[in-house]
Design a protein around this motif. Structure first.
Motif, short mmCIF file in Angstrom:
data_model
loop_
_atom_site.label_atom_id
_atom_site.label_comp_id
_atom_site.label_asym_id
_atom_site.label_seq_id
_atom_site.Cartn_x
_atom_site.Cartn_y
_atom_site.Cartn_z
N LEU A 70 55.76 -2.61 84.57
CA LEU A 70 55.53 -3.75 85.46
C LEU A 70 56.82 -4.38 85.96
CD1 LEU A 70 52.52 -5.53 83.71
CD2 LEU A 70 52.53 -3.62 85.34
N ASN A 71 56.74 -4.89 87.19
CA ASN A 71 57.87 -5.63 87.76
C ASN A 71 57.72 -7.11 87.43
OD1 ASN A 71 56.52 -7.11 89.96
ND2 ASN A 71 56.25 -5.10 90.91
N ASP A 72 58.74 -7.88 87.73
CA ASP A 72 58.77 -9.29 87.33
C ASP A 72 57.75 -10.17 88.05
OD1 ASP A 72 60.05 -9.20 89.80
OD2 ASP A 72 61.60 -10.64 89.24
N GLU A 73 57.05 -9.63 89.04
CA GLU A 73 56.02 -10.40 89.74
C GLU A 73 54.61 -10.01 89.26
OE1 GLU A 73 56.69 -10.01 93.93
OE2 GLU A 73 58.65 -10.97 93.80
N GLN A 74 54.51 -9.25 88.16
CA GLN A 74 53.22 -8.76 87.71
C GLN A 74 52.78 -9.36 86.37
OE1 GLN A 74 54.16 -4.48 88.31
NE2 GLN A 74 52.27 -4.50 89.54
N SER A 105 53.69 -1.15 90.87
CA SER A 105 54.45 -1.24 89.62
C SER A 105 55.90 -0.87 89.88
CB SER A 105 53.86 -0.28 88.57
OG SER A 105 52.56 -0.68 88.23
N LEU A 106 56.77 -1.28 88.98
CA LEU A 106 58.19 -0.92 89.08
C LEU A 106 58.36 0.60 88.94
CD1 LEU A 106 61.05 -2.10 89.37
CD2 LEU A 106 61.12 -2.28 86.89
N ALA A 107 57.52 1.19 88.09
CA ALA A 107 57.52 2.64 87.91
C ALA A 107 56.17 3.05 87.32
CB ALA A 107 58.64 3.07 86.96
N TYR A 108 55.82 4.32 87.52
CA TYR A 108 54.66 4.85 86.82
C TYR A 108 54.99 6.23 86.29
CZ TYR A 108 53.32 7.94 90.71
OH TYR A 108 53.31 8.90 91.68
N ILE A 109 54.33 6.58 85.18
CA ILE A 109 54.53 7.87 84.53
C ILE A 109 53.13 8.41 84.22
CG2 ILE A 109 55.56 9.08 82.56
CD1 ILE A 109 57.41 6.48 82.36
N GLU A 110 52.70 9.40 84.97
CA GLU A 110 51.37 9.97 84.81
C GLU A 110 51.44 11.15 83.84
OE1 GLU A 110 47.68 11.41 87.66
OE2 GLU A 110 49.71 11.50 88.46
N CYS A 111 50.56 11.15 82.85
CA CYS A 111 50.61 12.12 81.76
C CYS A 111 49.26 12.78 81.51
CB CYS A 111 51.01 11.42 80.46
SG CYS A 111 52.54 10.50 80.54
N VAL A 112 49.32 13.97 80.95
CA VAL A 112 48.14 14.60 80.37
C VAL A 112 48.30 14.56 78.86
CG1 VAL A 112 47.64 16.06 82.37
CG2 VAL A 112 49.11 16.94 80.54
N ASN A 135 60.79 2.47 91.46
CA ASN A 135 61.24 1.67 92.59
C ASN A 135 62.35 0.73 92.14
OD1 ASN A 135 59.02 2.47 94.49
ND2 ASN A 135 57.79 1.58 92.87
N ASP A 136 63.10 0.21 93.09
CA ASP A 136 64.08 -0.82 92.78
C ASP A 136 63.34 -2.13 92.54
OD1 ASP A 136 66.26 0.88 93.07
OD2 ASP A 136 66.45 0.45 95.22
N GLY A 137 63.93 -2.98 91.74
CA GLY A 137 63.33 -4.27 91.48
C GLY A 137 63.67 -4.76 90.09
N PHE A 147 57.08 -13.97 78.31
CA PHE A 147 57.54 -13.09 79.38
C PHE A 147 58.87 -13.58 79.91
CE2 PHE A 147 52.90 -12.40 79.70
CZ PHE A 147 52.89 -11.02 79.58
N SER A 148 59.66 -12.64 80.40
CA SER A 148 60.94 -12.95 81.01
C SER A 148 61.21 -11.87 82.05
CB SER A 148 62.04 -12.99 79.94
OG SER A 148 63.24 -13.45 80.51
N THR A 149 62.42 -11.88 82.59
CA THR A 149 62.81 -10.92 83.62
C THR A 149 64.15 -10.30 83.28
OG1 THR A 149 61.66 -12.16 85.34
CG2 THR A 149 63.37 -10.67 86.07
N LEU A 150 64.25 -9.02 83.55
CA LEU A 150 65.52 -8.32 83.46
C LEU A 150 65.87 -7.94 84.88
CD1 LEU A 150 67.75 -7.08 81.70
CD2 LEU A 150 66.38 -5.00 81.59
N SER A 151 66.96 -8.53 85.40
CA SER A 151 67.29 -8.29 86.81
C SER A 151 67.87 -6.91 87.00
CB SER A 151 68.27 -9.35 87.33
OG SER A 151 69.58 -9.05 86.91
N SER A 152 67.72 -6.39 88.20
CA SER A 152 68.24 -5.07 88.53
C SER A 152 69.76 -5.04 88.44
CB SER A 152 67.77 -4.63 89.91
OG SER A 152 68.16 -5.57 90.88
N GLU A 153 70.44 -6.19 88.57
CA GLU A 153 71.89 -6.22 88.44
C GLU A 153 72.28 -5.89 87.00
OE1 GLU A 153 73.41 -9.95 89.83
OE2 GLU A 153 72.40 -9.75 91.73
N VAL A 154 71.56 -6.39 86.02
CA VAL A 154 71.83 -6.08 84.62
C VAL A 154 71.48 -4.63 84.34
CG1 VAL A 154 71.16 -6.58 82.24
CG2 VAL A 154 71.49 -8.45 83.84
#
Length: 157
Positions: A70-74, A105-112, A135-137, A147-154
């Motif tokens: 999840l991204n920081d807006e989710q 989402s910030l990223a997804y990983i689809e698995c079997v 994605n970037d974000g 909850f908190s946020t980890l910025s893309s700069e970090v």
């Protein structure tokens, strides 16, 4: 050992926030999880630890699943799948090649399904990665019950 205090101790490990989704005969299912890790690059494997009491638990056995980072807006999406559903779903479902995932989402990983292991009151589901995208974000994180946020700069360091 005091289970609550052990949980508080484990909460001092900052994690990203994911929603694990899957599709079953009864429809789309998901739950919020922060017990997720990469296992192997060859073959590409990931692991998610799932409480046996989770409603969606029964749908994961021998089933494809997606880890939605999840991204920081989710935060509302995380809460929806953590048992505090919103009146209207704060997300859109996307049909993947093997199962469903969450849009934006910030990223997804689809698995079997690869394997599963006993983990006490949890089951460790290992999935073989079939598709992924990121994605970037900024990442949604969880630390000490908040909850908190980890910025893309970090993240870029």
């Amino acid at each position: 050992m005091d289970a609550r205090e052990f949980r508080n101790c484990m909460g001092r490990f900052a994690t990203g926030v994911t929603v694990v989704t899957c599709k079953a005969e009864s429809g789309n299912h998901g739950f919020t999880a922060n017990s997720f890790t990469s296992v192997s690059l060859d073959p590409p494997l990931v692991l998610v630890s799932v409480d046996r009491k989770t409603k969606a638990f029964k749908h994961l056995k021998n089933n494809a699943f997606t880890i939605n980072i999840l991204n920081d807006e989710q935060e509302d999406v995380a809460m929806h799948f953590a048992g505090r559903p919103k009146e209207t779903e704060p997300f859109n479902w996307v049909e993947g090649e093997h199962t469903t995932r969450l849009e934006e989402s910030l990223a997804y990983i689809e698995c079997v399904a690869w394997n599963e292991y006993d983990g006490g009151d949890h089951v460790l589901f290992v999935g073989e990665v079939k598709n992924f995208e990121y994605n970037d974000g900024n990442a949604l994180t969880y630390f000490a019950g908040k909850f908190s946020t980890l910025s893309s700069e970090v993240q870029a360091v």
